[in-house]
Design an enzyme around this catalytic site. Structure first.
Site: not given
Ligand code: PHE
Ligand code: ZN
Length: 863
Positions: A268-269, A305, A308
């Site tokens: 997704g992102a 995002e 995060h």
């Molecule tokens: N870390 C990203 C998310 O959860 C997901 C993701 C994982 C994107 C691996 C790309 C590759 O927001």
């Molecule tokens: Zn995430």
């Protein structure tokens, strides 16, 4: 260079218990990119510091890379060798060094979309989880945190925009048509958060002033022509920034926040520090091309995002076994945000529906794993509904047990204590315990045990006093035959149906394998409202008469519980009917009628509540899933409700639809209810309905109504169907995200020829295996079409296995994600199970199969 990393690798299992701290840290990194679509030269200078007591070589992970030159402290260096794909540099007894390595990569040949790749003429990166090693040699583990300086040079015309993490501190032009930029990120970060983008992009700019008064420049970068569709994402970003300050006290920490949208993206992102990279489908939205659900998706993912930045970036993960530390918590945060921005009960219903559709089956199958797994072969396979969505439920339970103030004290302690660190799930739980003053010893089992707990309930009475007995069992899962009872918050209430005193909303903490809960005095058996708000992610077994469920559906004061009661009533009817027993439609029809007539002010809630459970969820309740009987009985009930309430459905559709530009929760709810009305009417088979649905399709002023009508027509075989599909295709053939919908509605179709249709759509000139969104829109939608995927002759299984085999050499991550539906074979009759296993075996027999697909297929075969 070829795409070498998908060459055969013997499966190596990584264990959580083998964790050792890194022997070398890399406090500073300077990267120098000479950008080109076919060849990009990467110069990396790593300042390394030894943390091991004794001399030990430096291991730099690589994936498909060849070192062109190695220098140590400015001198050409020969003490290195390759171990498989990794570069081992012998640094003697040095404790500090600057190690420089040059490599060259071919972004245009990178079809895995991991590392540096080309998408539509632009260059972009994806590094989580282990993609950085496809760009340059590096320890590439999340507990190695570095300050990055990134210089990039590229052709001014091909790459007018040059972006990386942090701030741009210098830029200039060469005399050969090139230009360069130097970016610096002051915050130490793990390599998986590195990002770089170069291309011809336009920006939607805005700004946000943080609670301490710092002005942050915001930019959303897209291809020219798309900038008019970024407004919703920008609003969502600003709302998220304000929300995280208000609810968690967390402020953004750079002067710049950029988002770039790319069309070719595996997920997704991605939350790269200061430079989020998004799948276009979670950025671009306007009423003509995006549905209300698409709008909600944009808002939720932008928030996810952004959140995060604290839960993931400022506090990151020590190792990939801790993935749920950032993902479970961040999903919980984005769920809470979306609940605050719209209708909280509806959001909760959607979240639980997703959990039951994606996570419960995973937890009941061969790929079941705890939210903190104990081992993996390929970490990409663990970006699962369990780690994300069950992970969020575990955080939610802690929040429920603690209450808002103590939960906030816990998260404050967590962020303050671990800021700048690579932390573990255990660190999070300990902060909750200390900040929230609670003992979570038993609660930790949620991190250790896989499988959805089951609560079996019985009501009993003794001299007018009623009690509820709860028996908790946690089913065996692969590698975990025996389970211990979990600690969980269970919200309950009990109502006297004749109007006497009730037991109001009560929070019970379950800890035992068996537990008795006193309910108090009732004149007759009370109506029990159980697991209100879905306080614990469990399955509840409790036999209740249709009358009691109907009463709760109408009278429970918890909207989620009202929804659950009606769903249970529908489910009981459908499961009985699919198993060959008589269906009792009248009770369901009555309850739906009541819910519809008392619709008051929340049409979105009504629309959710009167929707029949999905075919897959009905199947989950059966000992052996019978896809054909489920489809037959669900359609029969749908038709019965459609006919019984024909006038109401027609009246809903005869009303004026709110303008597509009105995105208020009420307008969205009205559109949702109109979509449900279309589906119920279509199921009746009444002669004028296709024309009516086509009318809605033609009159629609936005994508929500247009797609709902198109999807409804797609199930049938009317002339209107072909006509609408054609109009839709002609209108949107140049818009990839909308064209995805065109593929999707056909793959979802309940027509008996859907397997054949998907075969043909795969040959369509607009279909391509190179774009993950397109693959998901056709094949992902198809595996969600239970009766079609499980067609008795096995053609659906063959279709998916053929896809996996064709896609694996190109994009193993996306290929591996198509396998779990084939792994559910234990739940089906022997004939289907044998065919599913045979397809898994056929996949495994392919030479050169990726680690991703090998792991998923071999585990799925074990059952
Ligand atoms: N870390 C990203 C998310 O959860 C997901 C993701 C994982 C994107 C691996 C790309 C590759 O927001
Ligand atoms: Zn995430």
């Amino acid at each position: 260079m070829t795409d070498a990393s998908s060459s055969p690798v013997p499966p190596v299992t990584i264990h959580r218990s083998d964790y050792r701290p890194p022997e070398w840290q890399v406090p500073d990194i300077a990267l120098d990119f000479a950008l080109g679509l076919d060849t990009t030269r990467v110069g990396a200078a790593l300042s390394v510091v030894r943390h091991a007591d004794a001399p030990t070589p430096l291991t730099l992970r690589g994936d498909g890379l060849t070192p062109l030159a190695v220098c140590v402290d400015g001198e050409s260096w020969n003490d290195w060798h390759m171990e498989g794909a990794d570069l081992i540099v012998d640094l003697g007894d040095r404790t500090h060094a600057v190690v420089e390595v040059d490599t060259a990569i071919d972004p245009a040949a990178n079809t895995q979309l991991m590392g540096l790749y080309a998408s539509n003429g632009m260059l972009c990166t994806q590094c989580e989880a282990e993609g950085f090693r496809r760009i340059t040699f590096h320890p590439d583990r999340p507990d190695v945190l570095s300050r990055y300086k990134v210089r990039m040079t590229g052709d001014k015309t091909a790459f007018p925009i040059l972006l990386s993490n942090g701030n741009c501190i210098a830029k200039g032009e060469g005399d050969d048509g090139s230009h360069w930029a130097l970016w610096e990120d002051p915050w130490p970060k793990p390599s998986y958060l590195f990002a770089l983008v170069a291309g011809d992009l336009v920006v939607n700019r805005d700004s946000f002033t943080t609670m301490s008064g710092r002005k942050v420049e915001l930019g959303i970068w897209v291809r020219a022509g798309d900038e008019g569709r970024t407004g919703h994402a920008m609003q969502a970003l600003k709302d998220s920034m304000a929300w995280d300050e208000r609810v968690y006290g967390r402020e953004y920490d750079l002067d710049l926040f950029n988002i770039v949208a790319v069309s070719d993206f595996n997920m997704g992102a991605m939350e790269n520090k200061g430079l989020n990279i998004f799948n276009t489908r979670y950025i671009l939205a306007d009423p003509d091309t995006a549905t209300d659900l698409d709008y909600d998706g944009v808002q939720g993912v932008v928030a996810h995002e952004y959140f995060h930045n604290w839960s993931g970036n400022r506090v990151t993960c020590r190792d990939w076994f801790q993935l749920s530390l950032k993902e479970g918590f961040t999903v919980y945060r984005d769920q809470s945000f979306s609940a605050d921005m719209g209708s909280a009960p509806v959001k909760r219903i959607e979240d639980v529906r997703l959990l039951r559709a994606a996570q419960f089956p995973e937890d009941a199958g061969p790929l079941a794993h705890p939210i903190r797994p104990d081992s993996y072969q390929e970490i990409s396979n663990f970006y699962t509904a369990t780690v994300y969505n069950k992970g969020a439920e575990i955080i939610r339970m802690m929040a429920t047990l603690l209450g808002p103030q103590r939960f906030r004290a816990g998260t404050d302690l967590y962020f303050d204590r671990h800021d700048g660190e690579a932390a573990t799930c255990e660190d999070f739980v300990r902060a909750m315990e200390e900040g929230g003053a609670i003992d979570l010893t038993q609660f930790r089992r949620w991190y250790e045990q896989a499988g959805t707990p089951r609560l079996t309930l019985t009501l009993s009475e003794d001299q007018g006093q009623w009690a509820l007995d709860v028996v908790q069992t946690v089913p065996p899962t692969p590698g975990q035959p025996e389970k211990l009872p979990m600690m969980m918050p269970l919200r309950i209430a009990a109502f006297d149906r004749s109007g006497g005193a009730s037991l109001p909303d009560t929070l019970v903490t379950l800890t035992g394998a068996t537990q008795r809960i006193a309910l108090g005095a009732f004149g007759a058996r009370p109506a029990l409202s159980i697991n209100r708000g879905f306080s614990a992610p469990v399955i509840v077994d409790f036999e209740r008469a249709p009358g009691e469920l109907a009463w709760l559906a109408a009278h429970d004061d918890d909207p989620f519980a009202r929804y659950e009661a009606l769903q249970q009533l529908m489910l009981d009817t459908l499961v009985a009917a699919a198993a060959g027993n008589a269906a009792h439609h009248p009770a369901v029809i009555d309850a739906v009628t009541q819910t519809l007539r008392g619709r008051g002010d929340d049409p979105a809630f009504v629309a959710e509540a009167v929707l029949l459970p999905s075919e897959a969820f009905i199947g989950d309740q059966m000992l052996t899933v019978d896809p054909d009987a489920i489809r037959r009985e669900r359609l029969a009930l749908q038709a019965a409700i459609g006919r019984a309430l024909e006038d109401e459905w027609r009246a809903i559709l005869a009303g004026k639809a709110p303008p597509a530009t009105d995105l208020s929760p009420h307008a969205k709810g009205e559109r949702r209810l109109r979509g449900v009305a279309l589906a119920y009417l279509a199921a009746t088979g009444i002669a004028d309905i296709p024309a009516l649905v086509f009318g809605v399709f033609s009159d629609a002023d936005g994508m929500t109504e247009r797609q709902a009508a198109l999807a409804t027509l797609a199930h049938g075989d009317s002339d209107e169907r072909a006509h609408a599909l054609d109009i839709f295709y002609q209108r949107y053939r140049d818009n990839p995200l909308v064209l995805d919908k065109w593929f999707q509605v056909q793959a979802w179709s309940m027509r008996p020829d859907t397997v054949e249709a998907v075969h043909q759509l795969a040959e369509h000139p607009d279909f391509t295996l190179s774009n993950p969104n397109r693959v998901r829109s056709l094949y992902g939608a198809f595996t969600g079409n239970q009766a079609a995927f499980h067609q008795a002759d096995g053609a659906g299984y063959r279709l998916i296995a053929d896809l996996v085999i064709a896609l694996d050499p190109r994009n193993p991550q996306t290929a591996a994600r198509m396998i779990p539906p084939l792994g559910r074979w234990k739940r089906f009759d022997e004939a289907r199970a044998a065919m599913m296993r045979a397809e898994l075996e056929r996949i495994l027999a392919q030479p050169g199969l990726s680690r991703d697909t090998t792991e998923q297929a071999s585990k799925s075969l074990l059952g």
